[in-house]
Scaffold this motif. Structure first.
Motif, PDB file in Angstrom:
ATOM      1  N   GLU A 113      -5.324   6.610  13.244  1.00 38.77           N
ATOM      2  CA  GLU A 113      -6.122   5.388  13.102  1.00 38.77           C
ATOM      3  C   GLU A 113      -7.447   5.509  13.840  1.00 38.77           C
ATOM      4  O   GLU A 113      -8.465   4.940  13.422  1.00 38.77           O
ATOM      5  N   SER A 161      -0.160  -4.381   3.255  1.00 39.48           N
ATOM      6  CA  SER A 161      -1.357  -4.810   2.520  1.00 39.48           C
ATOM      7  C   SER A 161      -1.884  -6.133   3.061  1.00 39.48           C
ATOM      8  O   SER A 161      -3.097  -6.351   3.102  1.00 39.48           O
ATOM      9  N   ASP A 173     -11.972   3.884   3.490  1.00 40.91           N
ATOM     10  CA  ASP A 173     -11.110   2.712   3.368  1.00 40.91           C
ATOM     11  C   ASP A 173      -9.670   3.206   3.220  1.00 40.91           C
ATOM     12  O   ASP A 173      -9.429   4.353   2.846  1.00 40.91           O
ATOM     13  N   ARG A 204     -11.906  -3.870  -2.152  1.00 39.67           N
ATOM     14  CA  ARG A 204     -12.501  -3.234  -0.977  1.00 39.67           C
ATOM     15  C   ARG A 204     -12.675  -1.733  -1.142  1.00 39.67           C
ATOM     16  O   ARG A 204     -13.560  -1.134  -0.561  1.00 39.67           O
ATOM     17  N   GLY A 262      -5.606   2.299   7.482  1.00 39.83           N
ATOM     18  CA  GLY A 262      -4.452   1.616   8.050  1.00 39.83           C
ATOM     19  C   GLY A 262      -3.207   1.831   7.231  1.00 39.83           C
ATOM     20  O   GLY A 262      -2.122   2.105   7.771  1.00 39.83           O
ATOM     21  N   ARG A 263      -3.349   1.724   5.918  1.00 31.50           N
ATOM     22  CA  ARG A 263      -2.189   1.880   5.046  1.00 31.50           C
ATOM     23  C   ARG A 263      -1.664   3.314   5.042  1.00 31.50           C
ATOM     24  O   ARG A 263      -0.455   3.539   5.103  1.00 31.50           O
ATOM     25  N   GLU A 282      -4.442  -5.888   5.653  1.00 27.12           N
ATOM     26  CA  GLU A 282      -5.785  -5.491   5.218  1.00 27.12           C
ATOM     27  C   GLU A 282      -6.455  -6.587   4.407  1.00 27.12           C
ATOM     28  O   GLU A 282      -7.500  -6.361   3.790  1.00 27.12           O
TER      29      GLU A 282
END
Length: 386
Positions: free
Chosen positions: A213, A78, A220, A148, A223-224, A81
């Protein structure tokens, strides 16, 4: 996105998209690469991962180390981000309070929930589109308008062109438009679930992470989700037998290289450099997890020694401290429920543990919450005090 960066060797196609820009659609995996160039890195990563497996597999309760490592993973991933919380705030929220947490804490806790849910999903599903969207749904749920993820629908793929870095008019990288992203994600799912190339699973994990990726299928949270898929894929292939390899701390320490090397794959076919970086990350992350495992095991033994020296053989005290290893913040009622004792018995034993400073009461919380400061030290890397 500087089109001049993209050479004839680029493993993908540039297609027109919004704002007069070009978007990059990656070729179907696998690429043609010389695996011989990767053998030393692959051997080192495989050895370290095997040692991690050997450290965790004999444990009677692997959750004693897996759950704390999941907390560290959630915080690191996290952080990448721009979402920040303290371990204490995360642990307090995980224990059921406070009722009005900071939104960053909610987002990080969603990551913890997604990690835990991934393990359950894998008992029912292969690594597929449904599993991926389920993870995204958990990650982006209950996020307010200030966060976000507010503009996205949790669990749904993107409907509009998204961008990575820069601004919509001058982005650093433009992933596939929505229609192409759906097709590319389906092709990735096929690659993930094909017969595995024995001995090359870690290389394939690097390919899969880059591909996901690059596709960037959600507005959104990409990445996580992508970082959660690393242990999910390795567990699905049998390379690890539990969710205990997490790489976000490594990626966070080398964030610029992480971003630049994936861009280098897209622009100039830089597969070897990216895969070497990824394999080095597997090795470093495994070594770090081994060290954390040893610390937690030593911590458990220290608790037992302190209990034996002060109270003799007390099964309830040992049960409480074992529980606080995997759940470092809990209330009296939660402890009582999980170990099958009365609230009063738990309070009496907690009183002794507080007196010996093995446990501390967290102030200003109702119901009262208790934390193991030694466990907090280990999972926070001795960075956070209470």
């Amino acid at each position: 996105m500087r089109l001049a960066d993209f050479s004839a060797d680029s493993p993908g196609t540039l297609v027109p998209t919004v704002n007069g820009l070009q978007a990059f659609v990656p070729d179907v995996l696998p690429p043609e690469i010389d695996v011989a160039d990767l053998v030393p890195d692959l051997q080192a990563a495989t050895l370290a991962l095997g040692e991690l497996k050997g450290a965790i597999s004999p444990l009677a309760n692997p959750e004693l180390v897996i759950r704390p490592m999941q907390l560290r993973e959630a915080v690191s991933s996290s952080n990448m981000e721009g979402t920040f919380t303290t371990f204490t705030d995360l642990l307090v929220f995980d224990a059921g309070g406070p009722s009005d947490p900071q939104q960053d804490t909610v987002e990080v806790h969603n990551y913890v929930k997604a990690l835990r849910h991934a393990d359950r999903l894998m008992q029912e599903l292969p690594v597929c589109g449904r599993l991926i969207t389920e993870l995204h749904k958990i990650l982006l749920s209950n996020v307010t308008k200030k966060a976000r993820g507010a503009a996205v629908e949790p669990g749904f793929l993107k409907k509009h062109q998204n961008f990575i870095g820069g601004t919509p008019k001058s982005p650093r990288f433009v992933p596939p438009p929505p229609a192409e992203a759906v097709k590319a994600l389906g092709e990735l799912e096929t690659f993930i679930n094909r017969p595995h190339r024995r001995g090359l699973e870690l290389i394939d994990a690097a390919l899969i992470h880059y591909q996901f990726e690059t596709i960037h299928p959600f507005p959104d949270g990409n990445g996580r989700v992508g970082r959660i898929l690393i242990p999910v894929y390795l567990q699905a292939t049998g390379i690890i037998d539990g969710p205990y390899l997490y790489m976000s701390e490594y990626f966070e320490r080398h964030k610029d290289d992480y971003i630049d090397l994936m861009y280098g794959v897209s622009s100039s076919n830089g597969w070897i450099s990216w895969i070497k970086f990824f394999l080095n990350g597997v090795e470093e992350s495994s070594r770090s997890a081994i060290a954390t495992t040893k610390q937690l095991i030593n911590c458990s033994e220290f608790f037992r020694q302190q209990i034996m020296a002060g109270r003799g053989r007390s099964a309830v005290l040992v049960q409480i401290m074992d529980l606080l290893l995997s759940n470092p913040v809990l209330s009296v009622a939660q402890i009582a429920h999980r170990i099958g004792q009365s609230d009063q018995t738990v309070r009496n034993n907690l009183g002794w543990l507080v007196e010996k400073d093995l446990v501390r009461e967290l102030k200003l919380h109702r119901p009262k919450l208790y934390i193991s400061p030694l466990v907090l030290d280990i999972i926070s890397g001795h960075q956070e005090k209470i």
